[in-house]
Design a protein around this motif. Structure first.
Motif, mmCIF file in Angstrom:
data_model
loop_
_atom_site.group_PDB
_atom_site.id
_atom_site.type_symbol
_atom_site.label_atom_id
_atom_site.label_comp_id
_atom_site.label_asym_id
_atom_site.label_seq_id
_atom_site.Cartn_x
_atom_site.Cartn_y
_atom_site.Cartn_z
ATOM 1 N N TRP A 78 1.956 1.791 -3.430
ATOM 2 C CA TRP A 78 0.834 2.293 -4.217
ATOM 3 C C TRP A 78 0.629 3.790 -3.970
ATOM 4 O O TRP A 78 0.377 4.566 -4.895
ATOM 5 C CB TRP A 78 -0.422 1.512 -3.838
ATOM 6 N N LEU A 86 -5.761 -5.878 -0.738
ATOM 7 C CA LEU A 86 -5.491 -5.061 -1.924
ATOM 8 C C LEU A 86 -6.720 -4.937 -2.830
ATOM 9 O O LEU A 86 -7.168 -3.824 -3.133
ATOM 10 C CB LEU A 86 -4.305 -5.638 -2.690
ATOM 11 N N SER A 121 -2.578 3.501 4.087
ATOM 12 C CA SER A 121 -1.235 2.962 3.866
ATOM 13 C C SER A 121 -0.406 3.027 5.145
ATOM 14 O O SER A 121 0.201 2.035 5.572
ATOM 15 C CB SER A 121 -0.537 3.729 2.745
ATOM 16 N N LEU A 168 0.823 -1.209 0.000
ATOM 17 C CA LEU A 168 0.000 0.000 0.000
ATOM 18 C C LEU A 168 0.858 1.260 0.000
ATOM 19 O O LEU A 168 0.517 2.259 -0.652
ATOM 20 C CB LEU A 168 -0.937 -0.002 1.208
ATOM 21 N N THR A 183 -9.132 -1.636 -2.743
ATOM 22 C CA THR A 183 -9.215 -0.860 -3.979
ATOM 23 C C THR A 183 -10.665 -0.660 -4.404
ATOM 24 O O THR A 183 -11.079 0.450 -4.776
ATOM 25 C CB THR A 183 -8.440 -1.569 -5.112
#
Length: 295
Positions: free
Chosen positions: A49, A233, A187, A46, A237
């Motif tokens: 990302w 994930l 995150s 994360l 998302t």
């Protein structure tokens, strides 16, 4: 079917099934080690990302960010994974997801001083009654899966969920200060929570090369892969997208569908008990959640 509707169905399926691998893997490894491994991997991915935004957290936000991370992820998942290891996966999902809006109402009242209306009091009362049906016969020894710690497992799930809700309410003041809002906050909360889970695991559980190697063995490895890939994930998302397009109310409706999937999966695959007492308790808790989530 619209794309968002299809994604919502996938979200409900994924999050409904996450309790199953926890239950299966915890029979072969420490639930705390499993939780720590999940969040170490998910937290790192994360942060990657989030990219450069991860480094743009305002300095004043760090104390609250660390504190809420320890509640939302460390305390929540330590109790959640331990509880799910001792209680049926379907009932764990019901207690977890259906109590979120109820605990949030209480946390908002205690922390932010928001009034609890008659409708919200009804939601709390129904939720409490539902928990009573789920716990009552287990505490009296009348029903259960055979695990002596089953009632304590459900209580652990409930307490972990309370920690999550308190942390979520305390997170509100810093959400607007974050770049890309939800992603950056989640995150860091995941990564910091992972660090906390590592400490808890090392203090409470023996962790050596054998235990770490066990994470790569069957059936722990595929369970861990599902929890990270699908649960953290993919699920996260999709949830962010639905939060953007449908709002918090629409995105939060997974709480009514995912526990049903968890119950069905537990009954069919693990032969978990689900009788009249569980059905009544679940119905009361879903009704409470529906009242609490009403616009």
């Amino acid at each position: 079917m619209s794309r968002n509707a299809a994604l919502f169905a996938l979200l409900c399926l994924v999050w409904g099934l996450t309790f199953l691998p926890v239950r299966i893997a915890s029979a072969h490894t420490s639930p705390l080690l499993l939780a720590a491994a999940r969040f170490v991997i998910a937290g790192g991915l994360l942060l990657l990302w989030a990219g450069r935004d991860a480094g743009r957290v305002p300095p004043a936000a760090w104390p609250r960010l660390i504190g809420t991370a320890l509640l939302v992820n460390t305390a929540n998942y330590a109790f959640l994974f331990w509880g799910a290891a001792h209680a049926p996966s379907g009932l764990s999902a019901i207690v977890n997801m259906a109590t979120i809006p109820i605990w949030t109402l209480i946390a908002v009242r205690l922390i932010e001083g928001e009034a609890i209306t008659g409708r919200r009091l009804l939601a709390i009362a129904l939720g409490t009654a539902g928990l009573g049906f789920l716990f009552g016969q287990r505490l009296s020894g009348g029903v259960g899966s055979g695990d002596a710690l089953e009632a304590w497992g459900l209580a652990s799930v409930a307490f972990g969920t309370l920690c999550y809700c308190i942390g979520a309410v305390l997170s509100r003041p810093i959400v607007g200060t974050m770049p890309t809002l939800t992603l950056t906050l989640a995150s860091w909360q995941t990564a910091i929570g992972a660090a906390g889970l590592i400490v808890v695991t090392l203090v409470l559980e023996p962790v050596g090369t054998a235990e770490l190697a066990g994470l790569l063995a069957w059936p722990v490895a595929p369970a861990l892969a599902f929890l990270v890939g699908a649960g953290s994930l993919i699920g996260f998302t999709i949830f962010i997208r639905l939060l953007r397009d449908w709002g918090a109310f629409g995105a939060g409706l997974y709480a009514f569908v995912s526990p049903v999937i968890a119950v069905i999966a537990g009954v069919l695959l693990l032969d978990e008990p689900f009788g009249r007492s569980e059905a009544i308790g679940a119905a009361l808790m879903f009704a409470a959640a529906a009242i609490a989530l009403r616009r």
